[in-house]
Design an enzyme around this catalytic site. Sequence first.
Site, PDB file in Angstrom:
ATOM      1  N   PRO A  77       5.543   6.819   4.791  1.00  0.00           N
ATOM      2  CA  PRO A  77       6.142   7.723   3.881  1.00  0.00           C
ATOM      3  C   PRO A  77       5.267   8.724   3.080  1.00  0.00           C
ATOM      4  O   PRO A  77       4.266   8.192   2.767  1.00  0.00           O
ATOM      5  CB  PRO A  77       6.709   6.581   2.815  1.00  0.00           C
ATOM      6  CG  PRO A  77       6.016   5.533   2.882  1.00  0.00           C
ATOM      7  CD  PRO A  77       5.315   5.568   4.396  1.00  0.00           C
ATOM      8  N   ASN A  78       5.896   9.939   2.939  1.00  0.00           N
ATOM      9  CA  ASN A  78       5.400  11.048   2.074  1.00  0.00           C
ATOM     10  C   ASN A  78       4.263  11.763   2.913  1.00  0.00           C
ATOM     11  O   ASN A  78       3.796  12.770   2.393  1.00  0.00           O
ATOM     12  CB  ASN A  78       4.787  10.766   0.925  1.00  0.00           C
ATOM     13  CG  ASN A  78       6.246  10.084   0.183  1.00  0.00           C
ATOM     14  OD1 ASN A  78       7.011  10.816  -0.037  1.00  0.00           O
ATOM     15  ND2 ASN A  78       6.009   8.941  -0.556  1.00  0.00           N
TER      16      ASN A  78
ATOM     17  N   ARG B  10       1.121  17.739  -1.207  1.00  0.00           N
ATOM     18  CA  ARG B  10       1.219  16.710  -2.175  1.00  0.00           C
ATOM     19  C   ARG B  10      -0.222  16.306  -2.760  1.00  0.00           C
ATOM     20  O   ARG B  10      -1.040  15.887  -1.843  1.00  0.00           O
ATOM     21  CB  ARG B  10       1.710  15.630  -1.642  1.00  0.00           C
ATOM     22  CG  ARG B  10       1.775  14.272  -2.408  1.00  0.00           C
ATOM     23  CD  ARG B  10       2.377  13.071  -1.652  1.00  0.00           C
ATOM     24  NE  ARG B  10       2.577  11.761  -2.288  1.00  0.00           N
ATOM     25  CZ  ARG B  10       1.920  10.608  -1.884  1.00  0.00           C
ATOM     26  NH1 ARG B  10       1.406  10.704  -0.726  1.00  0.00           N
ATOM     27  NH2 ARG B  10       1.876   9.442  -2.813  1.00  0.00           N
TER      28      ARG B  10
ATOM     29  N   TYR C 165      -5.569  13.750  -1.664  1.00  0.00           N
ATOM     30  CA  TYR C 165      -5.114  13.891  -0.331  1.00  0.00           C
ATOM     31  C   TYR C 165      -5.875  15.035   0.773  1.00  0.00           C
ATOM     32  O   TYR C 165      -5.650  14.902   1.708  1.00  0.00           O
ATOM     33  CB  TYR C 165      -3.667  13.599   0.147  1.00  0.00           C
ATOM     34  CG  TYR C 165      -3.067  12.318  -0.514  1.00  0.00           C
ATOM     35  CD1 TYR C 165      -3.336  11.135  -0.184  1.00  0.00           C
ATOM     36  CD2 TYR C 165      -2.351  12.603  -1.800  1.00  0.00           C
ATOM     37  CE1 TYR C 165      -2.882  10.117  -0.502  1.00  0.00           C
ATOM     38  CE2 TYR C 165      -1.939  11.251  -2.115  1.00  0.00           C
ATOM     39  CZ  TYR C 165      -2.038  10.004  -1.738  1.00  0.00           C
ATOM     40  OH  TYR C 165      -1.403   9.120  -2.538  1.00  0.00           O
TER      41      TYR C 165
ATOM     42  N   ASN D 165      -1.610   4.567   9.062  1.00  0.00           N
ATOM     43  CA  ASN D 165      -1.573   5.016   7.703  1.00  0.00           C
ATOM     44  C   ASN D 165      -0.238   4.508   7.390  1.00  0.00           C
ATOM     45  O   ASN D 165       0.697   5.392   7.455  1.00  0.00           O
ATOM     46  CB  ASN D 165      -1.949   6.429   7.429  1.00  0.00           C
ATOM     47  CG  ASN D 165      -2.296   6.757   5.909  1.00  0.00           C
ATOM     48  OD1 ASN D 165      -1.720   6.083   5.232  1.00  0.00           O
ATOM     49  ND2 ASN D 165      -2.950   8.027   5.560  1.00  0.00           N
TER      50      ASN D 165
ATOM     51  N   ALA E 103       2.427   4.160   0.989  1.00  0.00           N
ATOM     52  CA  ALA E 103       2.604   3.108   0.135  1.00  0.00           C
ATOM     53  C   ALA E 103       3.209   1.747   0.610  1.00  0.00           C
ATOM     54  O   ALA E 103       2.970   0.745  -0.180  1.00  0.00           O
ATOM     55  CB  ALA E 103       3.775   3.577  -0.804  1.00  0.00           C
TER      56      ALA E 103
ATOM     57  N   HIS F 283       1.050  -1.400   0.292  1.00  0.00           N
ATOM     58  CA  HIS F 283       0.890  -2.445  -0.492  1.00  0.00           C
ATOM     59  C   HIS F 283       2.081  -3.072  -0.807  1.00  0.00           C
ATOM     60  O   HIS F 283       2.227  -3.977  -1.892  1.00  0.00           O
ATOM     61  CB  HIS F 283       0.694  -1.626  -2.014  1.00  0.00           C
ATOM     62  CG  HIS F 283      -0.501  -0.264  -1.689  1.00  0.00           C
ATOM     63  ND1 HIS F 283      -1.709  -0.669  -1.266  1.00  0.00           N
ATOM     64  CD2 HIS F 283      -0.258   0.938  -1.640  1.00  0.00           C
ATOM     65  CE1 HIS F 283      -2.537   0.485  -1.145  1.00  0.00           C
ATOM     66  NE2 HIS F 283      -1.571   1.332  -1.231  1.00  0.00           N
TER      67      HIS F 283
ATOM     68  N   GLU G 193      -6.277   0.191  10.134  1.00  0.00           N
ATOM     69  CA  GLU G 193      -5.735   0.696   8.943  1.00  0.00           C
ATOM     70  C   GLU G 193      -6.501   2.197   8.675  1.00  0.00           C
ATOM     71  O   GLU G 193      -7.702   1.984   8.595  1.00  0.00           O
ATOM     72  CB  GLU G 193      -5.832  -0.379   7.788  1.00  0.00           C
ATOM     73  CG  GLU G 193      -5.163   0.191   6.441  1.00  0.00           C
ATOM     74  CD  GLU G 193      -5.510  -0.981   5.363  1.00  0.00           C
ATOM     75  OE1 GLU G 193      -4.535  -0.819   4.662  1.00  0.00           O
ATOM     76  OE2 GLU G 193      -6.307  -1.629   5.510  1.00  0.00           O
TER      77      GLU G 193
ATOM     78  N   HIS H 253      -6.901   5.367   5.673  1.00  0.00           N
ATOM     79  CA  HIS H 253      -6.415   6.037   4.440  1.00  0.00           C
ATOM     80  C   HIS H 253      -7.183   7.188   4.170  1.00  0.00           C
ATOM     81  O   HIS H 253      -8.222   7.185   4.372  1.00  0.00           O
ATOM     82  CB  HIS H 253      -6.317   4.947   3.231  1.00  0.00           C
ATOM     83  CG  HIS H 253      -5.457   3.915   3.292  1.00  0.00           C
ATOM     84  ND1 HIS H 253      -3.886   3.976   3.154  1.00  0.00           N
ATOM     85  CD2 HIS H 253      -5.732   2.612   3.693  1.00  0.00           C
ATOM     86  CE1 HIS H 253      -3.648   2.711   3.487  1.00  0.00           C
ATOM     87  NE2 HIS H 253      -4.549   2.017   3.562  1.00  0.00           N
TER      88      HIS H 253
ATOM     89  N   SER I 196      -7.567   8.560   1.258  1.00  0.00           N
ATOM     90  CA  SER I 196      -8.326   8.277  -0.147  1.00  0.00           C
ATOM     91  C   SER I 196      -8.909   6.736   0.082  1.00  0.00           C
ATOM     92  O   SER I 196      -8.580   6.243   1.070  1.00  0.00           O
ATOM     93  CB  SER I 196      -7.442   8.416  -1.556  1.00  0.00           C
ATOM     94  OG  SER I 196      -6.555   7.537  -1.210  1.00  0.00           O
TER      95      SER I 196
ATOM     96  N   ARG J 153      -8.444   3.512  -6.811  1.00  0.00           N
ATOM     97  CA  ARG J 153      -7.367   4.209  -7.493  1.00  0.00           C
ATOM     98  C   ARG J 153      -6.553   3.245  -8.524  1.00  0.00           C
ATOM     99  O   ARG J 153      -7.323   2.057  -8.648  1.00  0.00           O
ATOM    100  CB  ARG J 153      -6.323   4.608  -6.477  1.00  0.00           C
ATOM    101  CG  ARG J 153      -7.057   5.891  -5.619  1.00  0.00           C
ATOM    102  CD  ARG J 153      -6.265   6.651  -4.376  1.00  0.00           C
ATOM    103  NE  ARG J 153      -5.156   7.194  -5.193  1.00  0.00           N
ATOM    104  CZ  ARG J 153      -4.103   7.384  -4.492  1.00  0.00           C
ATOM    105  NH1 ARG J 153      -4.069   7.300  -3.216  1.00  0.00           N
ATOM    106  NH2 ARG J 153      -2.993   7.977  -4.994  1.00  0.00           N
TER     107      ARG J 153
END
Length: 150
Positions: free
Chosen positions: A17-18, A25, A30, A82, A85, A88, A106, A108, A110, A115
Amino acid sequence: MTQASGQGTTVYVLNGPNLNLLGLREPEIYGSQTLDDIAGMLEDRGRELGLEIDMRQSNHEGHLIDWLHEAQAEGVKAVLLNAGAYTHTSVAIHDAIKSIKVPVIEVHLSNPHRREAFRHHSYVGMAALGTVCGFGANSYLAALDAVSRL
């Protein structure tokens, strides 16, 4: 199940998502590259490594799960994931990774550990073969290089 490299030369790159909003964004977190920019980088590097990239994005958890199952059925070499969200929150994605033999890396942009505290826990990471994070778009390239050695 123990993850072992698939027989194929295709690498699924699944984005949650996103991530369709990359470049717009929160570029301070990012980066300014779009998902299409990252796809182009991966396709170029994939050609050098003899790997075919199948890049996908969905804002829907079930699509990611279906694609993980498909990776197993199609015998792909590996999956770069990736999950955004869902990293988590999704026990379902964790379970899907555990249910296939295809190695999942996996990824990411960032570093989640630098964070918010809620990002420090990764259901994906608990099931994945490994994690590459914190290097922006280069996280994807580092993960692809690792896959080429499996």
